[in-house]
Design a protein around this motif. Structure first.
Motif, PDB file in Angstrom:
ATOM      1  N   LYS A 137      -1.001   5.829   5.237  1.00  0.00           N
ATOM      2  CA  LYS A 137      -0.713   6.342   3.894  1.00  0.00           C
ATOM      3  C   LYS A 137      -0.959   7.843   3.769  1.00  0.00           C
ATOM      4  O   LYS A 137      -0.155   8.562   3.161  1.00  0.00           O
ATOM      5  N   ALA A 141       0.896   8.904  -5.952  1.00  0.00           N
ATOM      6  CA  ALA A 141      -0.196   9.844  -5.715  1.00  0.00           C
ATOM      7  C   ALA A 141       0.343  11.262  -5.536  1.00  0.00           C
ATOM      8  O   ALA A 141      -0.228  12.233  -6.048  1.00  0.00           O
ATOM      9  N   GLN A 189       3.603   1.793  -1.365  1.00  0.00           N
ATOM     10  CA  GLN A 189       4.182   2.071  -2.688  1.00  0.00           C
ATOM     11  C   GLN A 189       3.262   2.930  -3.555  1.00  0.00           C
ATOM     12  O   GLN A 189       3.714   3.527  -4.540  1.00  0.00           O
ATOM     13  N   LYS A 190       2.016   3.028  -3.184  1.00  0.00           N
ATOM     14  CA  LYS A 190       1.074   3.860  -3.934  1.00  0.00           C
ATOM     15  C   LYS A 190       1.229   5.344  -3.599  1.00  0.00           C
ATOM     16  O   LYS A 190       0.771   6.206  -4.360  1.00  0.00           O
ATOM     17  N   VAL A 239      -4.540   8.681  -1.883  1.00  0.00           N
ATOM     18  CA  VAL A 239      -3.795   7.442  -1.647  1.00  0.00           C
ATOM     19  C   VAL A 239      -4.693   6.226  -1.452  1.00  0.00           C
ATOM     20  O   VAL A 239      -4.202   5.106  -1.319  1.00  0.00           O
ATOM     21  N   GLU A 265       0.819  -1.203   0.000  1.00  0.00           N
ATOM     22  CA  GLU A 265       0.000   0.000   0.000  1.00  0.00           C
ATOM     23  C   GLU A 265       0.861   1.264   0.000  1.00  0.00           C
ATOM     24  O   GLU A 265       0.555   2.243  -0.681  1.00  0.00           O
TER      25      GLU A 265
END
Length: 275
Positions: free
Chosen positions: A194, A38, A33-34, A182, A31
């Motif tokens: 995140k 963004a 890595q997103k 995110v 997660e």
């Protein structure tokens, strides 16, 4: 348009307590890595905000971060790192958190729900049109931040918002909207994860770029950093060695005499020019 809190949507993962430690860590990392992707999408908005901040700070303006909970703590953290890293007085970048300094370690009940308190705290700092106010709110609904941004705009003060939901009430009050989306958190609604990481990345980008454009970095080095421990004195001495080609001990003595890498280099070069 209906406002949807993506940050409050159910996690993409379930039965977390039944997973192994390795599975949990792997999924959190997946997660995370997103987040950078963004943030990348918001660079044009960050650029607009930083450009405005730099122009105002060159006229003597200041940068205020304002938020509650994790968002407020991140703003205070970023502001507190400016003096030691770049040698700027702590009056140039200021972090305000709902509930005051006690809220850095402990939740302060209902502090973020006061629509007028944020602006009152900005007024206590004699805020003016040369300043910039950046509201930080993962959900984008914090009254403390909404009120501060609303009043700031009414007084023709540049405002920015860092939120992790699109088209939020907080963002609606800002001149420049930075919205890294995110997605749902690994633990549903836990925006310290995140969303907090995204906010931290954006704050790093804002303050670092601003300090570079204000001349607080030379090449790629923190030439104005405070010499608060042996590690930093050693780092500074080596910067002077690299820049001037002096022996290490001479560079270190020069650094300690003048108090910063930049001042030491400028003083040495000035003396050399007189010879």
């Amino acid at each position: 348009m209906t406002f949807i809190k993506i940050t409050e949507q159910p996690s993409l993962y379930d039965n977390l307590e039944k997973k192994s430690v390795g599975e949990i860590l792997t999924e959190i990392n997946r997660e995370d890595q997103k987040v950078a992707l963004a943030v990348e999408k918001t660079i044009p908005e960050i650029e607009k905000l930083v450009t405005g901040i730099v122009a105002r700070m060159k006229r003597g303006g200041r940068l205020f971060y304002i938020g509650a909970g994790t968002s407020g703590r991140l703003g205070v953290l970023d502001a507190s790192e400016i003096p030691p890293t770049y040698g700027m007085p702590n009056t140039y970048v200021i972090g305000l958190i709902a509930g005051g300094d006690v809220a850095l370690r402990n939740p302060v009940e209902s502090a973020e729900d006061d629509l007028e308190k944020g602006w009152e705290e900005l007024l206590a700092h004699h805020i003016n049109e040369n300043d910039t106010v950046v509201g930080i709110a993962a959900s984008g609904t914090t009254p403390y931040v909404i009120g501060a941004l609303r009043h700031a705009r009414e007084h023709h003060i540049l405002t920015g918002a860092i939120c992790c939901n699109p088209d939020s009430p907080v963002a609606a009050e800002a001149d420049i909207k930075i919205e890294p989306i995110v997605g749902p958190e690994y633990v549903t609604g836990s925006t310290r994860m995140k969303a907090g990481t995204a906010q931290k990345l954006v704050l790093n980008m804002i303050s670092t770029t601003t300090m570079i454009k204000l001349g607080r970095v030379k090449g790629n080095k923190m030439v104005n950093m405070q010499l608060t421990n042996k590690k930093l004195v050693d780092r500074g001495a080596n910067m002077i060695v690299d820049e001037l080609g002096l022996p290490y001990e001479q560079a270190k003595n020069l650094l300690l005499l003048h108090g910063s890498v930049k001042k030491a280099i400028d003083a040495f070069l000035s003396e050399q020019a007189k010879l």
